[in-house]
Write an enzyme that holds these catalytic residues in place. Structure first.
Site, PDB file in Angstrom:
ATOM      1  N   GLY A   1      -4.343   2.520   0.514  1.00 52.90           N
ATOM      2  CA  GLY A   1      -3.040   2.081   0.996  1.00 52.90           C
ATOM      3  C   GLY A   1      -3.271   0.787   1.766  1.00 52.90           C
ATOM      4  O   GLY A   1      -4.183   0.713   2.607  1.00 52.90           O
ATOM      5  N   ALA A   2      -2.475  -0.241   1.452  1.00 51.54           N
ATOM      6  CA  ALA A   2      -2.774  -1.587   1.970  1.00 51.54           C
ATOM      7  C   ALA A   2      -2.978  -1.650   3.498  1.00 51.54           C
ATOM      8  O   ALA A   2      -4.004  -2.173   3.957  1.00 51.54           O
ATOM      9  CB  ALA A   2      -1.675  -2.545   1.513  1.00 51.54           C
TER      10      ALA A   2
ATOM     11  N   ASP B   1       1.383  -3.908  -2.113  1.00 47.56           N
ATOM     12  CA  ASP B   1       0.020  -4.368  -1.795  1.00 47.56           C
ATOM     13  C   ASP B   1      -0.039  -5.863  -1.558  1.00 47.56           C
ATOM     14  O   ASP B   1      -0.951  -6.358  -0.909  1.00 47.56           O
ATOM     15  CB  ASP B   1      -0.941  -3.973  -2.915  1.00 47.56           C
ATOM     16  CG  ASP B   1      -1.211  -2.480  -2.844  1.00 47.56           C
ATOM     17  OD1 ASP B   1      -0.366  -1.716  -3.334  1.00 47.56           O
ATOM     18  OD2 ASP B   1      -2.226  -2.098  -2.235  1.00 47.56           O
TER      19      ASP B   1
ATOM     20  N   ARG C   1     -11.955  -4.256  -2.674  1.00 45.64           N
ATOM     21  CA  ARG C   1     -10.767  -4.126  -3.527  1.00 45.64           C
ATOM     22  C   ARG C   1     -10.019  -5.467  -3.524  1.00 45.64           C
ATOM     23  O   ARG C   1      -9.870  -6.073  -2.453  1.00 45.64           O
ATOM     24  CB  ARG C   1      -9.838  -2.991  -3.035  1.00 45.64           C
ATOM     25  CG  ARG C   1     -10.465  -1.608  -3.167  1.00 45.64           C
ATOM     26  CD  ARG C   1      -9.451  -0.503  -2.972  1.00 45.64           C
ATOM     27  NE  ARG C   1      -8.627  -0.294  -4.144  1.00 45.64           N
ATOM     28  CZ  ARG C   1      -7.549   0.489  -4.156  1.00 45.64           C
ATOM     29  NH1 ARG C   1      -7.169   1.112  -3.063  1.00 45.64           N
ATOM     30  NH2 ARG C   1      -6.848   0.649  -5.269  1.00 45.64           N
TER      31      ARG C   1
ATOM     32  N   ASN D   1       2.431  -3.652  -6.566  1.00 46.36           N
ATOM     33  CA  ASN D   1       2.293  -2.314  -5.986  1.00 46.36           C
ATOM     34  C   ASN D   1       1.673  -1.414  -7.053  1.00 46.36           C
ATOM     35  O   ASN D   1       1.406  -1.833  -8.189  1.00 46.36           O
ATOM     36  CB  ASN D   1       3.650  -1.775  -5.513  1.00 46.36           C
ATOM     37  CG  ASN D   1       3.492  -0.492  -4.700  1.00 46.36           C
ATOM     38  OD1 ASN D   1       2.671  -0.430  -3.783  1.00 46.36           O
ATOM     39  ND2 ASN D   1       4.238   0.551  -5.035  1.00 46.36           N
ATOM     40  N   LYS D   2       1.447  -0.183  -6.682  1.00 45.57           N
ATOM     41  CA  LYS D   2       0.779   0.781  -7.569  1.00 45.57           C
ATOM     42  C   LYS D   2       1.346   0.741  -8.987  1.00 45.57           C
ATOM     43  O   LYS D   2       2.557   0.629  -9.178  1.00 45.57           O
ATOM     44  CB  LYS D   2       0.942   2.185  -6.955  1.00 45.57           C
ATOM     45  CG  LYS D   2       0.345   3.330  -7.726  1.00 45.57           C
ATOM     46  CD  LYS D   2      -1.102   3.139  -8.093  1.00 45.57           C
ATOM     47  CE  LYS D   2      -1.983   2.779  -6.913  1.00 45.57           C
ATOM     48  NZ  LYS D   2      -3.324   2.307  -7.332  1.00 45.57           N
TER      49      LYS D   2
HETATM   50  O1  MRU Z   1      -4.686   2.371  -4.897  1.00 48.29           O
HETATM   51  P1  MRU Z   1      -3.983   2.712  -3.622  1.00 48.29           P
HETATM   52  O2  MRU Z   1      -3.792   4.170  -3.413  1.00 48.29           O
HETATM   53  O3  MRU Z   1      -4.633   2.029  -2.431  1.00 48.29           O
HETATM   54  O4  MRU Z   1      -2.546   2.052  -3.801  1.00 48.29           O
HETATM   55  C1  MRU Z   1      -1.625   2.176  -2.753  1.00 48.29           C
HETATM   56  C2  MRU Z   1      -0.305   1.573  -3.045  1.00 48.29           C
HETATM   57  O5  MRU Z   1      -0.061   1.022  -4.097  1.00 48.29           O
HETATM   58  C3  MRU Z   1       0.692   1.602  -1.930  1.00 48.29           C
HETATM   59  O6  MRU Z   1       1.995   1.716  -2.423  1.00 48.29           O
HETATM   60  C4  MRU Z   1       0.589   0.305  -1.111  1.00 48.29           C
HETATM   61  O7  MRU Z   1      -0.749   0.046  -0.769  1.00 48.29           O
HETATM   62  C5  MRU Z   1       1.417   0.341   0.109  1.00 48.29           C
HETATM   63  S1  MRU Z   1       0.816   1.458   1.307  1.00 48.29           S
HETATM   64  C6  MRU Z   1       1.852   1.359   2.643  1.00 48.29           C
END
Ligand code: MRU
Length: 371
Positions: free
Chosen positions: A57-58, A249, A101, A259-260
């Site tokens: 999560g960012a 992100d 990442r 985003n994801k």
């Molecule tokens: O691969 P991840 O689990 O780190 O991806 C997370 C996301 O895509 C979240 O939506 C994003 O980081 C926002 S978290 C507040």
């Protein structure tokens, strides 16, 4: 620490240990089965924890990296008394953590901020630089809590009692220190009797929606329904969704948002059904230097996450090719509003984001920061 069960949801996702010598995180790869806190001090372990999504999560990645760089500084200071050598090795440690990442800009943002703080202290001696870095890491962490709360307040102005909200991936407290970003209005609404009905996409292939979002929301007593990613259209068509809120992100200067993986598809569906689609974004996730979404580097991960992970037996032929991008970019034209700690930005985003940047820079100047 409380184990988080039975409505006890009072834990911090990322922290510096009390003795200031390790990063404390919840190992998110073990959820929802086990809520376990782990302590890491070695740089390799911290980088691996970020890459393997033990912390993810960012915003949480940013805070973990800030604490990680402070811990690197502490370790380096034990063998590098001269500032020149200290800064050379600190630069290496920064690059090493940053490579973990590529997409979430908070990682770079936090590391740059930590390095800038260290540089501002140059000439005061290594121990003083390290102490300043510890304070900065703690500030970044504490700010995350406050920023998420403000996102919650601003997001809540867009919602009404009893509404249905769909979210994708996990942009919850597990992705931040507390509150989350996309979930912050949901948690604040919960405290104030809004009785939202939340639909959580399971979020293939790593199941952050199933393993993390449905876990943390149900622990908090929120009415949450888990759906497979391919059911979003169905629930929208039934009129069960009044708003979509996801995290992000990286937001480019024109409002395109990474985003994801799967988020852009949800935005297209929301547009089709006339449902507002909001992105919750702390300003640390806005990348003013990247003009459009085309400039955002998208992480690609192993095909085993699609073929093998979660299954007893592989669910695809061993030799079949896979393509596993971890994120996608949602076009700015599909985003109804970007919820930040400063307020809700509206299109055209090149204008509203530029104004936000000016505001942030003026604020920094007022505080006498050069960061
Ligand atoms: O691969 P991840 O689990 O780190 O991806 C997370 C996301 O895509 C979240 O939506 C994003 O980081 C926002 S978290 C507040």
């Amino acid at each position: 620490m409380a184990d988080g069960r039975n409505g006890n949801n009072n834990f911090d996702t990322v922290a510096l240990s009390e003795d200031g010598r390790s990063l404390v995180i919840i190992d998110q790869t073990l959820l929802p089965g086990e809520l376990k806190r782990i302590e890491l001090s070695d740089q390799r372990d911290i980088r691996e924890a970020i890459y393997k999504l033990k912390v993810r999560g960012a915003p949480a990645i940013g805070v973990a990296a800030a604490i990680g760089l402070y811990l690197a500084a502490l370790e380096i200071s034990e063998s590098a008394e001269q500032e020149d050598e200290f800064f050379r090795r600190l630069g290496e440690a920064k690059r090493y953590l940053q490579e973990s990442r590529p997409t979430a800009v908070n990682l770079k943002w936090a590391l740059d901020r930590m390095y800038a703080r260290a540089s501002a202290e140059k000439g005061t001696g290594v121990p003083a630089v390290v102490s300043a870095m510890r304070r900065e890491a703690e500030t970044i962490r504490n700010e995350d809590v406050e920023v998420c709360r403000r996102i919650g307040e601003n997001g809540l102005t867009l919602l009404k009692k009893g509404q249905g909200i769909l979210t994708h991936c996990n942009a919850g407290r597990l992705a931040c220190v507390r509150y989350g970003t996309a979930t912050a209005p949901i948690y604040l609404g919960q405290e104030r009797g809004y009785a939202f009905r939340v639909f959580a996409d399971e979020t293939r292939p790593l199941l952050q929606g199933a393993r993390l979002t449905s876990y943390e929301l149900s622990e908090a007593g929120v009415d949450v329904t888990l759906i497979c990613d391919n059911m979003a259209s169905s629930v929208m068509s039934r009129g069960w969704i009044d708003a979509v809120i996801t995290g992000c992100d990286r937001v480019a200067a024109n409002g395109d948002t990474a985003n994801k993986i799967g988020t852009s598809g949800v935005a297209i569906l929301a547009d089709h059904y006339g449902i507002p689609f909001y992105i919750a974004a702390p300003s640390s996730t806005i990348d003013f230097e990247t003009a459009t979404g085309r400039g955002i580097v998208i992480e690609e991960r192993s095909g085993d996450e699609i073929k093998k992970m979660w299954y007893k037996e592989p669910m695809a032929p061993e030799a079949v090719k896979t393509y596993n991008p971890a994120f996608d970019v949602t076009d700015a034209s599909l985003i109804s509003g970007i919820i930040t700690e400063y307020g809700v930005l509206r299109p055209p985003y090149d204008v509203s984001l530029r104004k936000l940047r000016e505001k942030i820079e003026a604020e920094k100047k007022r505080k006498g920061e050069n960061l």
